[in-house]
Each structure stands twice: as structure tokens, then as C-alpha cells.
Motif scaffolding. Structure first.
Motif, short mmCIF file in Angstrom:
data_model
loop_
_atom_site.label_atom_id
_atom_site.label_comp_id
_atom_site.label_asym_id
_atom_site.label_seq_id
_atom_site.Cartn_x
_atom_site.Cartn_y
_atom_site.Cartn_z
N ASP A 15 0.58 -1.25 0.00
CA ASP A 15 0.02 0.18 0.06
C ASP A 15 0.85 1.28 -0.08
O ASP A 15 0.64 2.15 -0.48
N SER A 16 1.78 1.35 0.73
CA SER A 16 2.91 2.22 0.77
C SER A 16 4.24 1.79 1.07
O SER A 16 4.37 1.23 2.02
N GLU A 29 -3.79 -5.74 7.49
CA GLU A 29 -2.87 -4.66 7.08
C GLU A 29 -1.64 -4.86 8.11
O GLU A 29 -1.83 -5.20 9.08
N PHE A 86 3.21 -0.09 4.45
CA PHE A 86 2.10 -0.88 4.75
C PHE A 86 1.70 -1.95 3.73
O PHE A 86 2.00 -1.58 2.37
N THR A 105 -0.82 -5.18 2.42
CA THR A 105 -2.22 -5.88 2.76
C THR A 105 -1.85 -7.30 2.56
O THR A 105 -1.72 -7.60 1.14
N ASP A 124 -5.17 4.70 12.72
CA ASP A 124 -5.58 5.12 11.56
C ASP A 124 -5.94 4.11 10.57
O ASP A 124 -6.04 4.41 9.20
N TYR A 125 -5.99 2.74 11.11
CA TYR A 125 -6.33 1.78 10.14
C TYR A 125 -7.64 1.78 9.48
O TYR A 125 -7.52 1.67 8.08
N SER A 159 -9.11 4.53 8.18
CA SER A 159 -8.88 5.46 7.20
C SER A 159 -8.09 5.00 6.11
O SER A 159 -8.13 5.30 5.00
N ARG A 160 -6.99 4.14 6.36
CA ARG A 160 -6.18 3.69 5.28
C ARG A 160 -6.66 2.54 4.72
O ARG A 160 -6.85 2.49 3.48
N LYS A 161 -7.80 2.01 5.13
CA LYS A 161 -8.46 0.86 4.53
C LYS A 161 -9.55 1.46 3.48
O LYS A 161 -9.80 1.08 2.41
N ASN A 178 -9.18 4.33 2.13
CA ASN A 178 -8.20 4.66 0.88
C ASN A 178 -8.04 3.79 -0.02
O ASN A 178 -7.97 3.75 -1.34
N ARG A 179 -7.66 2.48 0.67
CA ARG A 179 -7.45 1.14 -0.21
C ARG A 179 -8.56 1.12 -1.00
O ARG A 179 -8.42 0.61 -2.12
#
Length: 176
Positions: A65-66, A94, A116, A118, A148-149, A151-153, A155-156
Motif C-alpha cells: 500500500d505504501s 494490514e 504498509f 495488505t 488510522d487503520y 482511514s487507510r482501509k 483509501n485502499r
């Protein structure tokens, strides 16, 4: 309720994996620093152990993811990769990775990269679909990363939907 949450949960520390490697000249590019692809291979190896330790099932890498390269890892430095689960859904998880470099002659340590990834749990040994436990952070660093999981999810998921639209426009026919 709290007891039930804890019963269906694992602590980040239970998923933690730490690997240390040395940067040899055959791992390095013309600048004398670790090839990015070599670091990605090491990250995937370490994170896959974390994912399987958490899920206790067959897993696959779904995405990186990043990956942020912060400081180059020089030949003869050590590379310490630490991974742990930073969030989980029904079957996807994640994994957070922290990469520390160390100049083995001076002892100077530095943050070289963060990442990060997945992973998806497929099925357990009995062929039954896996439902992942919750993850419980304890340390301030774990709490900071895990908070912030969602939020990142999100975005993914948005990127995944955009990628699906993009993929529809890519041809698979050979141009010749």
C-alpha cells in the motif's frame, strides 16, 4: 463485552516478527546502497510470517500500500525489519513494517523505510474460510499506527475501485 473482544483478539506483540540482514555488495546498486527490490523482497518475507502468525491460515500478499524509502541502506550496514499486524477485517489484514539501518562500525541507527502491506487469509488447514481476530495495540507506537487503520482501509478501497476502472481500459492484445 470486553472479555468477548479480548477472546477474539490478538495483541500486536503476538504478530511481531523481527529479521536482521546485512547489506552485501551483491545486494547493492551502483551507488553502494541496497536495491529497492531487495528490500521489498525482505519486507514481503517478514510480513508474510506476521500475516500467517496472525491468521494461522494460508495467506497471499494482496498489495504493497505504501513503501517510503527514507534513508539509503549502505553496503555493510545491517537492515532490521520489524513487522506487526496494524489492522484486520474479515479475511484481510494490514501489516506495518519499520526498517531500521545500522552502521555496524559506528553503531549509528536510523529509520530507513516504513511500509504498509495488505495480506489476505485464504483458508485454514481444514479448507474452512478464515475469520480474522481483532488486533489489540498496547505500546504508544502500536496505538499510534493502529488508530488510522480504518482511514487507510477506506483509501485502499477507493484506490481498488479506481484501479478496477483503469484495468478495464488496458488492452491485452499484442500490438504486432
Amino acid at each position: 463485552m470486553a472479555a468477548e473482544l479480548q477472546k477474539n483478539s490478538r495483541y500486536c506483540r503476538e504478530t511481531r516478527v523481527i529479521q536482521t540482514h546485512r547489506v552485501f555488495p551483491f545486494h547493492a546498486n551502483a551507488h553502494g546502497t541496497l536495491f529497492g527490490g531487495e528490500l521489498m523482497k525482505q519486507l514481503d518475507d517478514c510480513a508474510s510470517i506476521t500475516a500467517q502468525r496472525f491468521s494461522r491460515a494460508a495467506i497471499v500478499t494482496a498489495s504493497v500500500d505504501s513503501l517510503n524509502f527514507l534513508k539509503p541502506l549502505m553496503v555493510d550496514d545491517s537492515v532490521c525489519i520489524e513487522t506487526f499486524v496494524s489492522g484486520a477485517g474479515k479475511s484481510s489484514m494490514e501489516i506495518f513494517a519499520k526498517v531500521l539501518g545500522e552502521n555496524l562500525q559506528t553503531g549509528e541507527r536510523y529509520l530507513a523505510a516504513t511500509c504498509f502491506m495488505t495480506f489476505v487469509a485464504l483458508r485454514n488447514n481444514d479448507g474452512i474460510a478464515v475469520h480474522l481476530p481483532n488486533i489489540l495495540p498496547e505500546t504508544p507506537e502500536e496505538q499510534f499506527i493502529c488508530q488510522d487503520y480504518e482511514s487507510r482501509k477506506a483509501n485502499r478501497m477507493a484506490i481498488r475501485q479506481s484501479q478496477a476502472e483503469f484495468d478495464k481500459r488496458i488492452t491485452i492484445e499484442m500490438p504486432w
